[in-house]
Design a protein around this motif. Sequence first.
Motif, PDB file in Angstrom:
ATOM      1  N   ARG A  58       0.837  -1.210   0.000  1.00 55.12           N
ATOM      2  CA  ARG A  58       0.000   0.000   0.000  1.00 55.12           C
ATOM      3  C   ARG A  58       0.870   1.257   0.000  1.00 55.12           C
ATOM      4  NH1 ARG A  58      -2.956  -3.093   3.760  1.00 55.12           N
ATOM      5  NH2 ARG A  58      -2.018  -1.940   5.503  1.00 55.12           N
ATOM      6  N   LYS A  59       1.924   1.243   0.803  1.00 50.29           N
ATOM      7  CA  LYS A  59       2.807   2.407   0.875  1.00 50.29           C
ATOM      8  C   LYS A  59       3.486   2.665  -0.462  1.00 50.29           C
ATOM      9  CE  LYS A  59       6.875   4.210   3.332  1.00 50.29           C
ATOM     10  NZ  LYS A  59       7.904   3.913   4.369  1.00 50.29           N
ATOM     11  N   GLU A  62       1.061   4.213  -2.897  1.00 48.16           N
ATOM     12  CA  GLU A  62       0.802   5.616  -2.570  1.00 48.16           C
ATOM     13  C   GLU A  62       1.965   6.497  -2.992  1.00 48.16           C
ATOM     14  OE1 GLU A  62      -1.969   6.978  -1.691  1.00 48.16           O
ATOM     15  OE2 GLU A  62      -2.977   5.030  -1.620  1.00 48.16           O
ATOM     16  N   ALA A  65       1.500   7.063  -6.541  1.00 46.14           N
ATOM     17  CA  ALA A  65       0.345   7.933  -6.770  1.00 46.14           C
ATOM     18  C   ALA A  65       0.698   9.403  -6.589  1.00 46.14           C
ATOM     19  CB  ALA A  65      -0.796   7.550  -5.832  1.00 46.14           C
ATOM     20  N   GLU A  66       1.630   9.696  -5.701  1.00 46.34           N
ATOM     21  CA  GLU A  66       2.006  11.085  -5.439  1.00 46.34           C
ATOM     22  C   GLU A  66       2.536  11.783  -6.681  1.00 46.34           C
ATOM     23  OE1 GLU A  66       4.774  10.991  -2.264  1.00 46.34           O
ATOM     24  OE2 GLU A  66       3.310  10.339  -0.754  1.00 46.34           O
ATOM     25  N   ARG A  70      -3.549   8.132  -9.764  1.00 51.06           N
ATOM     26  CA  ARG A  70      -4.163   6.891  -9.305  1.00 51.06           C
ATOM     27  C   ARG A  70      -4.831   6.109 -10.430  1.00 51.06           C
ATOM     28  NH1 ARG A  70      -3.922   7.329  -3.866  1.00 51.06           N
ATOM     29  NH2 ARG A  70      -5.208   5.447  -3.586  1.00 51.06           N
ATOM     30  N   GLU A 109      -8.098   0.647  -4.700  1.00 51.80           N
ATOM     31  CA  GLU A 109      -8.201   2.087  -4.476  1.00 51.80           C
ATOM     32  C   GLU A 109      -7.734   2.897  -5.684  1.00 51.80           C
ATOM     33  OE1 GLU A 109      -9.655   3.170  -1.750  1.00 51.80           O
ATOM     34  OE2 GLU A 109      -9.893   1.069  -1.159  1.00 51.80           O
TER      35      GLU A 109
END
Length: 375
Positions: A58-59, A62, A65-66, A70, A109
């Motif tokens: 997950r990390k 993310e 995604a930054e 996404r 997500e």
Amino acid sequence: MAKSEKPVVLITGAAGGIGTALASELQPDYAIVGLDMEGKQADFPLADVDLSDAASVRKALETIAETHGRAFAAVIHLAAYFDFTGEDNPLYQSVNVDGTKHLLDALQEFEVERFIYSGTMLVHRAGKPGETIDEDAPLDPQWAYPISKAKAEDAIRAHHGKIPYALLHLAGLYDDESAVPTLAHQITRIYERDLKSRLYSGDKRAGQSFIHRDDMMRLFRLAVEKRNELPADVTLLAGEEDAIAYEDMQDRIGQLIHGKNEWATISVPKPIAKVGAWIEEKAEPIIPDAIDKGEKPFIRPFMIDMASDHYSLDISRARTLLGWEPRRGILETLPSIVAALKASPAEWYEKHGITPPSSLESAKSCFSYALSKSI
């Protein structure tokens, strides 16, 4: 990095040989981002990940995604644990199976147009010489690696959620200089004139399909390009349709290396071969490392059970849905693979992770000594 205007493709195991080649194939038209183990490097954005740890996955996503948002045109899942011992290993479960589950759970997500899984034809039950298998052939993996890949596919079916997926059941990989372990060891046995190169416990008419790296790259590209045209869940077999018989492969390798048109192969009953392999494996710890360099024998008893397995593929589905078929052939490429071995034996052995024979080590040492004296 700023967000790219190109569609984004995420590759797991992206810093490996296949991952970097695939990135190069796709980069002209897609923004490539990758996940790989800590310490790996690539010439595109790469996030550290431990696939066995759901929080790490997950990390990592993310982090991607930054900078890239996404939405992914495709996620290509290459990362997997593999060895050729035939023995089970906790990493098969934690990386191949649980890692796939963690990845798909976290991807819920995100917007993913297609999840593409790098699988293996070995999840299917083998055929017999004269038969071909297609995607509807029963699943019956016979040893730890393909068993874990089949379980990973079960995880995909259970956890893909809203994400469409494609399972690519790939043949044995090779390129112009290297080959999968089974073929590489077959080549080295003949190169070294090893007695085992003359013995075979299976049906010598049996063979396995191969796929050239260039054809594999084109397959992945087409799967990405046609991601929205494929069925929501699809399995595709991909490899060369003709499975070259073991006996024919022996003859061709022998001719290329030693100039002999036939490399006589003697059939050995399976029970005798299994006893021999078992004795060789159990004797390894007591054999001085000066003789075997501490290396366990490549041929294990479990391989003998599969010596007659035949994988000749029906690729009509890949041809119909992707417009893909192989352009390269293993027999046409063998001269290049053998030429690479002859040109630099030590480098070829090292590249394939095979312990070189003592004669080759001695020659390498003499060359290094002579070179040091000339400097």
